[in-house]
Design a protein around this motif. Sequence first.
Motif, PDB file in Angstrom:
ATOM      1  N   ASN A  29       0.002  69.493 118.218  1.00  0.00           N
ATOM      2  CA  ASN A  29      -0.219  68.234 117.501  1.00  0.00           C
ATOM      3  C   ASN A  29      -0.832  67.178 118.429  1.00  0.00           C
ATOM      4  O   ASN A  29      -0.603  65.990 118.274  1.00  0.00           O
ATOM      5  CB  ASN A  29       1.090  67.730 116.896  1.00  0.00           C
ATOM      6  CG  ASN A  29       0.859  66.725 115.782  1.00  0.00           C
ATOM      7  OD1 ASN A  29      -0.096  66.838 115.010  1.00  0.00           O
ATOM      8  ND2 ASN A  29       1.713  65.735 115.695  1.00  0.00           N
ATOM      9  N   LEU A  65       6.439  70.076 114.303  1.00  0.00           N
ATOM     10  CA  LEU A  65       5.034  70.482 114.346  1.00  0.00           C
ATOM     11  C   LEU A  65       4.694  71.255 115.615  1.00  0.00           C
ATOM     12  O   LEU A  65       3.881  72.178 115.584  1.00  0.00           O
ATOM     13  CB  LEU A  65       4.128  69.248 114.248  1.00  0.00           C
ATOM     14  CG  LEU A  65       4.292  68.401 112.985  1.00  0.00           C
ATOM     15  CD1 LEU A  65       3.481  67.122 113.093  1.00  0.00           C
ATOM     16  CD2 LEU A  65       3.894  69.194 111.751  1.00  0.00           C
ATOM     17  N   SER A  70       3.754  76.887 114.448  1.00  0.00           N
ATOM     18  CA  SER A  70       2.484  76.154 114.405  1.00  0.00           C
ATOM     19  C   SER A  70       1.506  76.659 115.457  1.00  0.00           C
ATOM     20  O   SER A  70       0.300  76.712 115.220  1.00  0.00           O
ATOM     21  CB  SER A  70       2.726  74.653 114.614  1.00  0.00           C
ATOM     22  OG  SER A  70       3.480  74.117 113.565  1.00  0.00           O
ATOM     23  N   THR A  81      -2.294  70.900 112.796  1.00  0.00           N
ATOM     24  CA  THR A  81      -1.150  70.096 112.359  1.00  0.00           C
ATOM     25  C   THR A  81      -1.588  68.641 112.194  1.00  0.00           C
ATOM     26  O   THR A  81      -2.729  68.282 112.479  1.00  0.00           O
ATOM     27  CB  THR A  81       0.005  70.194 113.365  1.00  0.00           C
ATOM     28  OG1 THR A  81      -0.463  69.770 114.639  1.00  0.00           O
ATOM     29  CG2 THR A  81       0.555  71.609 113.457  1.00  0.00           C
ATOM     30  N   LYS A  85      -5.192  67.663 112.741  1.00  0.00           N
ATOM     31  CA  LYS A  85      -5.894  67.818 111.461  1.00  0.00           C
ATOM     32  C   LYS A  85      -6.696  66.557 111.143  1.00  0.00           C
ATOM     33  O   LYS A  85      -7.863  66.629 110.740  1.00  0.00           O
ATOM     34  CB  LYS A  85      -4.896  68.109 110.347  1.00  0.00           C
ATOM     35  CG  LYS A  85      -5.545  68.441 109.010  1.00  0.00           C
ATOM     36  CD  LYS A  85      -4.503  68.707 107.948  1.00  0.00           C
ATOM     37  CE  LYS A  85      -3.984  70.103 108.110  1.00  0.00           C
ATOM     38  NZ  LYS A  85      -3.098  70.532 107.005  1.00  0.00           N
TER      39      LYS A  85
END
Length: 196
Positions: A29, A65, A70, A81, A85
Amino acid sequence: MQLDLQLGQAIKGNVEISERNLMLVFQVNCPSCLSRALPMLMRLKEENKGFNFFALSTAFEDFNLNNAKSTKALIEQGELTLHSKRYFAQLGLQKLPYEVDVPVVMDWFMPTIASSELAESIYNVFDKERLSQTVMNSIKAHLAQRLLPMSQMGRTFLNNGFQGTPTWVYFDKDLRIIQSWFGHKEIEWVQALLDK
């Protein structure tokens, strides 16, 4: 200085420590980890034979996350994530735009039961007969508040006192750290380090 390396689940390939190792510590993340650091690690791998390059997926926040599930989805399907993203969506991309071609392993995480046992053992040090129940409840709550996040962190990340991600560690076969740094350096700087 010695690296405390605690390897967990292998996500891609095998990590075998060699004479010269460059490890990238990242979180899934972490947009800058995925947009800059991982591509740079792979480029360095292509240009430097005789070195061992690998990525260690860890967590010091966003534990829902930054985890093995993940990481596996990122490496195998390019799934991103939350923050990653959003970053790649600004570039018009829905998935990781490259294939990760270095070994990836998870940091090792303390089992939840071990962290609760640790909190309980610290709690039991206090003299419960001399302290009021209110104070003891406060101590217990404080321990839970402080220890739970620490118990969820990757052990390599926590035990070495890393500041965040990306973190880079250049080390030898005896886990002696030659150089480590947090954040980004120009590839020329890293290449000069490896050339020494």
